[in-house]
Design a protein around this motif. Structure first.
Motif, PDB file in Angstrom:
ATOM      1  N   LEU A  34     -38.792  -2.970  43.088  1.00  0.00           N
ATOM      2  CA  LEU A  34     -37.388  -3.189  43.454  1.00  0.00           C
ATOM      3  C   LEU A  34     -37.257  -4.425  44.333  1.00  0.00           C
ATOM      4  N   ALA A  35     -38.142  -4.570  45.303  1.00  0.00           N
ATOM      5  CA  ALA A  35     -38.114  -5.756  46.159  1.00  0.00           C
ATOM      6  C   ALA A  35     -38.351  -7.011  45.340  1.00  0.00           C
ATOM      7  N   TYR A  36     -39.251  -6.959  44.373  1.00  0.00           N
ATOM      8  CA  TYR A  36     -39.502  -8.129  43.517  1.00  0.00           C
ATOM      9  C   TYR A  36     -38.263  -8.474  42.699  1.00  0.00           C
ATOM     10  N   ILE A  37     -37.584  -7.475  42.184  1.00  0.00           N
ATOM     11  CA  ILE A  37     -36.378  -7.733  41.387  1.00  0.00           C
ATOM     12  C   ILE A  37     -35.306  -8.382  42.257  1.00  0.00           C
ATOM     13  N   ILE A  38     -35.126  -7.875  43.474  1.00  0.00           N
ATOM     14  CA  ILE A  38     -34.050  -8.373  44.333  1.00  0.00           C
ATOM     15  C   ILE A  38     -34.400  -9.708  44.971  1.00  0.00           C
ATOM     16  N   TRP A  39     -35.606  -9.809  45.549  1.00  0.00           N
ATOM     17  CA  TRP A  39     -35.946 -11.004  46.331  1.00  0.00           C
ATOM     18  C   TRP A  39     -37.019 -11.871  45.689  1.00  0.00           C
ATOM     19  N   GLY A  40     -37.399 -11.616  44.466  1.00  0.00           N
ATOM     20  CA  GLY A  40     -38.473 -12.366  43.819  1.00  0.00           C
ATOM     21  C   GLY A  40     -38.172 -13.832  43.613  1.00  0.00           C
ATOM     22  N   ASP A  41     -36.886 -14.177  43.468  1.00  0.00           N
ATOM     23  CA  ASP A  41     -36.557 -15.589  43.268  1.00  0.00           C
ATOM     24  C   ASP A  41     -36.830 -16.405  44.524  1.00  0.00           C
TER      25      ASP A  41
END
Length: 159
Positions: A34-41
């Motif tokens: 979830l963290a990767y999806i939200i802040w991965g960029d």
């Protein structure tokens, strides 16, 4: 960043499925996805900042090691034999001075520790002398006063 990648920081069916599976297997994996999806960029900028910081830290270490080698703490020789011999003798003399200073520091630490111990012992002895000193005068002989004091003790009848 390649936007056609299967797993990218976006709400794609693959990332959602990995997040759900992560929650089912071990909940921290789901949160990580979830963290990767939200802040991965933002991950590219973060990696770049971390790389710059670590490069700065290691560049400082490299500068310090160069300075140490320049001042004779390494094996760097100048090529001038007379200068190198003089430098080695001076470094040995300074090492001997440092050894003497370290010995004197140890002796002083022992002396100061002994002074503190003596002071603590003196304070303790003074405390014990004050503690054992009687606070009110007492009579030294046995008393023969057999008169009732007028006070009744609980549980006994007064006569």
């Amino acid at each position: 960043m390649n936007t056609s990648a299967l797993i990218r920081p976006a709400w794609t069916p693959a990332t959602i499925a990995l997040m759900v599976i992560g929650f089912m297997v071990f909940w921290p994996l789901g949160f990580a996805m979830l963290a990767y999806i939200i802040w991965g960029d933002r991950l590219e900028g973060f990696k770049r900042d971390v790389n710059r910081a670590t490069d700065g830290i290691f560049a400082g270490c490299r500068r310090r090691s160069d300075k140490a080698a320049r001042w004779g703490h390494g094996s760097a020789r100048t090529g001038n034999v007379a200068f190198d011999d003089w430098r080695e003798k001076e470094l040995e003399r300074l090492a001997e001075e440092r050894r003497k200073l370290d010995e004197m520091l140890g002796e002083f630490d022992d002396y100061a520790r002994e002074l503190r111990r003596a002071k603590d012992q003196d304070e303790f002895d003074r405390f014990m002398a004050n503690r054992n000193k009687p606070t009110s005068p007492t009579t030294t002989g046995p008393t023969t006063n057999n008169k009732p004091s007028g006070k009744s003790t609980p549980g006994l009848l007064d006569e």
